[in-house]
Scaffold this active site. Sequence first.
Site, short mmCIF file in Angstrom:
data_model
loop_
_atom_site.label_atom_id
_atom_site.label_comp_id
_atom_site.label_asym_id
_atom_site.label_seq_id
_atom_site.Cartn_x
_atom_site.Cartn_y
_atom_site.Cartn_z
CG HIS A 19 -1.21 -10.47 -4.73
ND1 HIS A 19 -0.25 -11.72 -5.16
CD2 HIS A 19 -2.45 -10.93 -4.33
CE1 HIS A 19 -1.19 -12.68 -5.09
NE2 HIS A 19 -2.31 -12.30 -4.98
CG ASN A 20 3.60 -3.82 -5.64
OD1 ASN A 20 3.06 -2.58 -5.97
ND2 ASN A 20 4.77 -3.80 -4.78
CE LYS A 23 7.13 -6.03 -7.82
NZ LYS A 23 6.99 -7.56 -7.58
CG ASP A 73 11.39 -11.38 -6.71
OD1 ASP A 73 10.24 -11.26 -5.87
OD2 ASP A 73 12.49 -11.32 -6.03
CB SER A 74 11.79 -5.63 -8.66
OG SER A 74 10.49 -5.36 -8.22
CG PHE A 112 5.50 1.14 -6.42
CD1 PHE A 112 5.67 1.45 -7.58
CD2 PHE A 112 6.04 0.07 -5.72
CE1 PHE A 112 6.43 0.81 -8.56
CE2 PHE A 112 6.83 -0.81 -6.98
CZ PHE A 112 6.94 -0.61 -8.02
CG ASP A 140 9.67 4.56 -6.94
OD1 ASP A 140 10.77 3.83 -7.47
OD2 ASP A 140 8.41 4.47 -7.78
P1 ITT Z 1 4.62 -9.27 -5.80
O1 ITT Z 1 5.64 -10.61 -5.13
O2 ITT Z 1 2.91 -9.76 -5.56
O3 ITT Z 1 4.89 -8.98 -7.26
P2 ITT Z 1 5.73 -7.57 -3.73
O4 ITT Z 1 5.38 -6.41 -3.41
O5 ITT Z 1 5.71 -8.69 -2.59
O6 ITT Z 1 4.68 -7.87 -4.84
P3 ITT Z 1 8.56 -8.17 -4.43
O7 ITT Z 1 8.53 -9.47 -3.63
O8 ITT Z 1 8.94 -8.24 -5.65
O9 ITT Z 1 7.02 -7.76 -4.83
O10 ITT Z 1 9.15 -7.02 -3.59
C1 ITT Z 1 9.64 -5.89 -4.37
C2 ITT Z 1 9.77 -4.71 -3.41
O11 ITT Z 1 10.76 -4.00 -3.74
C3 ITT Z 1 8.41 -3.92 -3.61
O12 ITT Z 1 7.56 -4.12 -2.63
C4 ITT Z 1 8.94 -2.41 -3.65
O13 ITT Z 1 8.65 -1.99 -2.35
C5 ITT Z 1 10.13 -2.68 -4.03
N1 ITT Z 1 10.47 -2.09 -5.57
C6 ITT Z 1 10.36 -2.89 -6.36
N2 ITT Z 1 10.33 -2.11 -7.73
C7 ITT Z 1 10.23 -0.89 -7.22
C8 ITT Z 1 10.19 0.49 -7.90
O14 ITT Z 1 10.16 0.48 -9.21
N3 ITT Z 1 10.00 1.65 -7.20
C9 ITT Z 1 10.17 1.28 -5.71
N4 ITT Z 1 10.08 0.41 -4.86
C10 ITT Z 1 10.39 -1.00 -5.83
#
Ligand code: ITT
Length: 206
Positions: free
Chosen positions: A14-15, A18, A74-75, A161, A164
């Site tokens: 939902h991001n 991403k 998941d990141s 996003f 970053d």
């Molecule tokens: P989904 O679960 O729907 O994919 P989410 O935003 O809740 O969306 P996560 O639980 O994986 O996703 O949270 C990861 C967070 O980590 C995300 O909201 C970002 O704030 C941060 N993040 C992950 N990858 C990133 C990137 O490449 N650059 C900056 N922040 C990042």
Amino acid sequence: MRAFQESELVLATHNVGKAREIAELLKPYVPSFYSMADLDLPEPEETGSSFEENAILKAKAAALASGKPALADDSGLAVEALGGDPGIYSARWGGPDKDFNLAMQKVNEALERIARQGDKEDRRAAFICALALAWPDGHVECFEGRVEGHVIWPGRGAKGFGYDPIFVPEGYDITFAEMDPAEKHRISHRADAFRKLVDSCLSVQL
Ligand code: ITT
């Protein structure tokens, strides 16, 4: 290892930030994508205790609900001096409004609290990404990538996003948010996980 041979894939996120990066990375390998919004799929609760567990949970939920293969990511940002926080809680540190200015401020405040206690300043951090590819029959493949760097304050840059603006990858003096998106796609945690996914499951081009 199962090869991905279907022509459609659900991007189980939902991001928006991403989804944009994943679509860019996948373009050469998968002809068409569905977003969660296209299929009106709900956002599952992330109850796992690792990036991998949460990625699997999200990919499986989307694959079962849609009947199509689904890819979840998941990141998060793991800050060394904070014991790996915000880590799997990276999205949650932004609060209900997913306010990443607030989340980045929290990271900095936590680091400053530690510095006030007299410990030597340690700003090392890594971005970590687990990708899970799930099929509707329940089969899952999972891959993890990471990029090392450090966090700065105040943040700089308006690209990308999430966290970053405060992350400077090793070997650079600019943040991910100042970097050309093509360069971030080359070196990021997501790109690292993607290379593994491509080598194992997507190298058979459709
Ligand atoms: P989904 O679960 O729907 O994919 P989410 O935003 O809740 O969306 P996560 O639980 O994986 O996703 O949270 C990861 C967070 O980590 C995300 O909201 C970002 O704030 C941060 N993040 C992950 N990858 C990133 C990137 O490449 N650059 C900056 N922040 C990042």
